[in-house]
Every structure is written in C-alpha cells, then in structure tokens.
Design a protein around this motif. Structure first.
Motif, PDB file in Angstrom:
ATOM      1  N   TRP A   3       3.354  38.177  40.512  1.00  0.00           N
ATOM      2  CA  TRP A   3       3.282  38.117  39.051  1.00  0.00           C
ATOM      3  C   TRP A   3       4.647  38.265  38.397  1.00  0.00           C
ATOM      4  O   TRP A   3       4.898  37.765  37.323  1.00  0.00           O
ATOM      5  N   GLU A   4       5.565  38.912  39.108  1.00  0.00           N
ATOM      6  CA  GLU A   4       6.919  39.007  38.568  1.00  0.00           C
ATOM      7  C   GLU A   4       7.545  37.623  38.502  1.00  0.00           C
ATOM      8  O   GLU A   4       8.191  37.260  37.560  1.00  0.00           O
ATOM      9  N   GLU A   6       5.948  34.856  38.226  1.00  0.00           N
ATOM     10  CA  GLU A   6       5.317  34.111  37.154  1.00  0.00           C
ATOM     11  C   GLU A   6       5.970  34.454  35.823  1.00  0.00           C
ATOM     12  O   GLU A   6       6.258  33.594  35.023  1.00  0.00           O
ATOM     13  N   VAL A   7       6.208  35.742  35.617  1.00  0.00           N
ATOM     14  CA  VAL A   7       6.837  36.162  34.376  1.00  0.00           C
ATOM     15  C   VAL A   7       8.185  35.499  34.244  1.00  0.00           C
ATOM     16  O   VAL A   7       8.517  34.927  33.226  1.00  0.00           O
ATOM     17  N   ARG A  94       3.561  41.591  27.780  1.00  0.00           N
ATOM     18  CA  ARG A  94       2.344  41.867  28.566  1.00  0.00           C
ATOM     19  C   ARG A  94       1.541  40.584  28.785  1.00  0.00           C
ATOM     20  O   ARG A  94       1.028  40.330  29.866  1.00  0.00           O
ATOM     21  N   ASP A  95       1.449  39.779  27.727  1.00  0.00           N
ATOM     22  CA  ASP A  95       0.696  38.523  27.852  1.00  0.00           C
ATOM     23  C   ASP A  95       1.313  37.616  28.914  1.00  0.00           C
ATOM     24  O   ASP A  95       0.608  36.986  29.697  1.00  0.00           O
ATOM     25  N   THR A  97       3.033  38.649  31.442  1.00  0.00           N
ATOM     26  CA  THR A  97       2.813  39.294  32.734  1.00  0.00           C
ATOM     27  C   THR A  97       1.409  39.040  33.261  1.00  0.00           C
ATOM     28  O   THR A  97       1.216  38.785  34.443  1.00  0.00           O
ATOM     29  N   PHE A  98       0.444  39.107  32.355  1.00  0.00           N
ATOM     30  CA  PHE A  98      -0.942  39.019  32.812  1.00  0.00           C
ATOM     31  C   PHE A  98      -1.571  37.642  32.615  1.00  0.00           C
ATOM     32  O   PHE A  98      -2.791  37.510  32.565  1.00  0.00           O
ATOM     33  N   GLY A  99      -0.748  36.621  32.481  1.00  0.00           N
ATOM     34  CA  GLY A  99      -1.273  35.253  32.447  1.00  0.00           C
ATOM     35  C   GLY A  99      -1.970  34.890  31.151  1.00  0.00           C
ATOM     36  O   GLY A  99      -2.761  33.957  31.109  1.00  0.00           O
ATOM     37  N   ARG A 100      -1.676  35.630  30.069  1.00  0.00           N
ATOM     38  CA  ARG A 100      -2.287  35.272  28.788  1.00  0.00           C
ATOM     39  C   ARG A 100      -1.323  34.465  27.928  1.00  0.00           C
ATOM     40  O   ARG A 100      -1.586  34.196  26.764  1.00  0.00           O
TER      41      ARG A 100
END
Ligand SMILES: Nc1ncnc2c1ncn2[C@@H]1O[C@H](COP(=O)(O)OP(=O)(O)OP(=O)(O)O)[C@@H](O)[C@H]1O
Length: 478
Positions: A3-4, A6-7, A94-95, A97-100
């Motif tokens: 996820w890092e 992805e960010v 946060r969005d 980070t969490f795919g939002r």
C-alpha cells in the motif's frame, strides 16, 4: 509494503504537476516525505516518474486537515488547493493510502464489476465531474491482456461521439491501472430489458439509431468494437445511450482480417464459431443484429443448452421471429443476421432503411486534439472552442506555463484529464445550443415524440446531435 507503493504512485502523479507550478515537491521533515529521483535523471518522465516515488515514509503524524488559513485557501486556485491537499490534508492522504483516491479523483462506491476489473464512481477534484473509474489489478494481466488494455486505451482516445463513452485519463500505480471515463449514470441496456421486458418499436428505433451512429463512427475511424452487446450499452440521461467497454476493440485497416476470438457467445458471428479469420466490422454487424433482436424480443435469436448446440444454431442461421416484431424491423434484423459476412447489410443501408425513416442520427463531435498541448499557443491563434477550453483551464489554475513546461501531455497526464473533461463539457454545451435551433422531423411516429423528449433531456446537459434523414439516405460522411 504494497500500500505504500500505491500511495507513492498516486501522490507522485499529482505532485508531478505541482513541480510545474514550482511548488516545493519534497516536504522534508514535515508530514510526508517524498523522494524525487526521476527528475534528476534525464529522459525519465511519465511512467518512469511514478516509479521514482518508491521511497515514501508515511508520517507519524500527518498534518491537520487544511493547515492553511481560510483566507489563504480562498486565494488559491482549485489546482493549488488540490495539490496542497495531496501532501498536507489528513483526509486526502488517508484516502490515497486506503484506495479511496487516485490522483485527482476521489473514489466512491462500486458501480460494477468485470471479469478482471472493478468500476467505481469517481469525482474529479478540479472540475467536480462525476466519472467512472475502471480499476485493473496488474497481477491479473498477462501479456495478452496488457495488449488488449493498450488497444482499449488507444481506441477510446480516438473516439469523440455523444454515444460513445469518452476516455478522460489513465492513471497507473505499481499495482493497478485506472481508466477514468465518462460516467453513464442510467445503467445497462441489458438490465433495463431484463427488468422491464422488451422495448416498443418506437423506443428501440430511438435507442438502436444511437448505437448505429456510434458503431458507424467507430468503423469510419477504423475501429472495431468486437463486443457489442446489451451489457455494453449504457444509459446516460433520458433515452441517450453510450456504447462502452472497449476491452476487445482493435484498430484495423478496412479489410484487415483478424483471428482472435472475441466477444460474448450469444452475439458471436458464424465465422467466429468456424474458427476462421474474420473482418471485425462484419462481426460487429452480426452482433448488432443479435442486439436489435434482443431489444425487440427480450430473448436471443440463437441459443442452446450447451456450446455445441449454440454453435449449430448460429451456423444454421435460422431463428424464430415473433409476429409482434414490426415487418420493417424484421427486415433490418434479417439483413444483419446474414450468414455470409460480406452480404450483411452495411450500417449505411440499415440507417437508410424504412424502419428508421424519420430518425435523425447523432453526429460525432467536431475533431479536437486529444491533449491540451496546442493550448499553449497565444489565444489569438486559437479557435473559439479552444479559447473557451483554455479559459476554463485557467479558471482551475492550469496556465499556459503549465502546458508549455509539461512535456508529457498524453492520456496519463492529469492536465490532459482536466482538459478532456472541460472539452467534453464545452462540446456538449455547444451541441445542445445547435440542437436547440435544429428542428425535430415532422413525421408523426411515436418515436418522434420520444426523440423530442430525449432532445429535451439532452438540452439539459447530455447532448445528442441529429442529422437530417434525407442526408443520411445517401450515407454522407458526417
Ligand atoms: N462508463 C461507465 N459508466 C457507468 N457504468 C459503467 C461504465 N463502464 C462500466 N460500467 C459498469 O461497470 C460494469 C463493469 O464494466 P467492465 O467494462 O469493467 O466489465 P464487463 O464489461 O462487465 O466485463 P468484462 O470483464 O468482460 O469486460 C459494467 O457492467 C457497468 O455496469
């Protein structure tokens, strides 16, 4: 951690834009640390840029939501606010980070799932446009699927028509590909027929004429769809429909033969079942015949409990025609469902058929560059539409300087995303204005009333531009 990565992909993309705005990209010691490597390496841009954002240390304490005082924010352009938020706003980080969120798009609820994809509603930060974001996980893409994805992007990029789903932007991260497209809010034609039953003759004329116009335009642009079906026709506003899902589309020369089996079995042409090389446009014609049959009967002309029986049924080419289907419509279906590919009715003939007389066909939008590079020129050198788009971009904070300095203005650039959204809006608006002055045909069929109704809907935003049937009889190049 995955996820890092992805960010970093997403943040890198957006702050790549910030660099052009001479905003300090690397925020050391503050909330988010980004290492800027690619830009120190000559010749590494675009996709390489994203890979350069590999090192991301997520903050122990991410900054407060909107740390700037309100009066400072008020002076910022939407672009500056969006870029700032990507690095500083707790919610936005946060969005990401969490795919939002991806780049400048907030991702909302799921609107559909494909075999290898998920489609979510997105909101573009700068324009607030609602978009459909198709998300593909790279892990599931083999070489063949990657080629199909490239073809999907390159075909969609060439198409600009009121009845074709428009491509705005492509975003790529380490794990995923995101296709940002026009959002068709009314659901699939398939779901509509499955729940409401078959369409009336009048309604099918109105819907089918738009599909025909879209497919003729694709073929004129040397693009074949290869997966025409009711699941890939989406409702926009009112009776406006959009052909989407170009995942099997291909760019071809007019008589080029293809060999990959594509599409869905109930819509597959006999030559596909014979495993022969085929001409893509003829395969599309057959699928249009099946689609029209489905629209007017809510069933398929060819079916079978298993693949061999379906194959036999298609190869025989015989099907039952319910008597409630109007004769002119029956003739159109027969012309399309002809076994011999080259003998199938060409779209021009279908458009000029008695069944569709009185219909005004939507026109493609006037050609426009697919990226904003040309808008870097002085306003005096631009046409009225180009000036309007340039002004709209400037209102968002995207200036001539950004356009000049950004060497990679392809579909992966967020500047191109904003440009395409604004261009599309302006095209819809000016087509609406033209249609307002265009008359509706004076014949009194039911579908004329439906057209008028559709036209009204279109005038409120989602526009179809019709041409006169007399011109169509000779199949002019629209
Ligand atoms: N532009 C769009 N606007 C609105 N909804 C869409 C749009 N594109 C796709 N959808 C929805 O998302 C669903 C999934 O679409 P997608 O193109 O990913 O896959 P599919 O066509 O269902 O399957 P396949 O994997 O075989 O291509 C569609 O069925 C549709 O309901």
């Amino acid at each position: 951690m995955a996820w890092e990565k992805e960010v970093c992909g997403s943040v890198g993309l957006a702050t790549g834009l910030a660099r052009l705005d001479t905003v300090e990209a690397a925020k050391r010691g503050s909330s988010l640390e980004l290492r800027w490597a690619a830009h120190q390496t000559a010749g590494h841009r675009g996709r390489a840029t994203q890979h350069a954002w590999r090192e991301v240390s997520l903050p122990e304490e991410v900054g407060e939501e909107r740390s700037e005082p309100r009066e400072v924010q008020a002076k910022c352009t939407p672009l500056e606010v969006a870029v700032h938020d990507l690095a500083h706003c707790e919610r936005v980080v946060r969005d990401l980070t969490f795919g939002r969120r991806i780049g400048f798009y907030q991702l909302r609820h799921n609107i559909g799932n494909g075999n290898f994809s998920q489609v979510r509603l997105g909101i573009h930060d700068l324009t607030k446009e609602q978009v459909a974001v198709k998300i593909l996980d790279k892990v599931h893409l083999d070489k063949h699927s990657q080629r199909l994805f490239s073809a999907e992007v390159s075909c969609m990029e060439k198409l600009s028509h009121p009845n074709v789903v428009r491509l705005y932007e492509v975003v790529e991260t380490f794990r995923r590909l995101y296709l940002v497209m026009e959002y068709a809010s009314g659901g699939e034609l398939y779901s509509s027929i499955s729940s409401r039953g078959r369409m009336s003759d009048a309604e099918s004329r109105l819907v089918f004429s738009q599909i025909l116009s879209a497919v003729r335009y694709m073929h004129d642009t040397n693009i074949v769809h290869r997966d025409l079906k009711a699941q890939n026709v989406f409702y926009g506003a009112g009776h406006v429909v959009k052909v989407g899902d170009f995942s099997f589309s291909a760019e071809v020369r007019p008589d080029e033969v293809l060999s990959t089996f594509c599409g869905s079995l109930p819509y597959a042409a006999p030559e596909l079942f014979r495993d022969e090389a085929y001409v893509g446009s003829f395969v599309d014609l057959w699928a249009l015949g099946v689609l029209l049959y489905f629209m007017v009967t809510a069933s398929f002309p060819f079916s079978g409990p298993d693949l061999p029986k379906l194959r036999t049924s298609v190869l025989q080419g015989t099907y039952a025609m319910p008597s409630y289907v109007s004769e002119p419509c029956q003739r159109v279906i027969e012309g399309l469902l002809t076994l011999e590919p080259a003998q199938r009715s060409p779209i021009a003939r279908v458009m000029a058929s008695g069944w569709l007389s009185g219909i005004r066909y939507p026109l493609p939008y006037p050609p426009a560059p697919s990226t904003p590079a040309h808008l870097a020129a002085p306003a005096a050198e631009l046409c009225a539409r180009e000036r309007a788009v340039k002004e709209a971009l400037e209102e968002l904070g995207i200036t001539e300087e950004h356009l000049k300095n950004h060497s990679q203005l392809d579909c992966r650039s967020p500047l191109t995303g904003a440009y395409r959204i604004l261009l599309h809006r302006i095209q819809k608006r000016s087509a609406a204005a033209s249609a307002q002055s265009a008359s509706i045909p004076a014949n009194s069929t039911d579908s004329t009333a439906l057209q008028a109704q559709a036209l009204q809907t279109l005038l409120s935003g989602d526009q179809v531009f019709f041409i006169a049937p007399t011109r169509n009889a000779e199949f002019p190049n629209t």
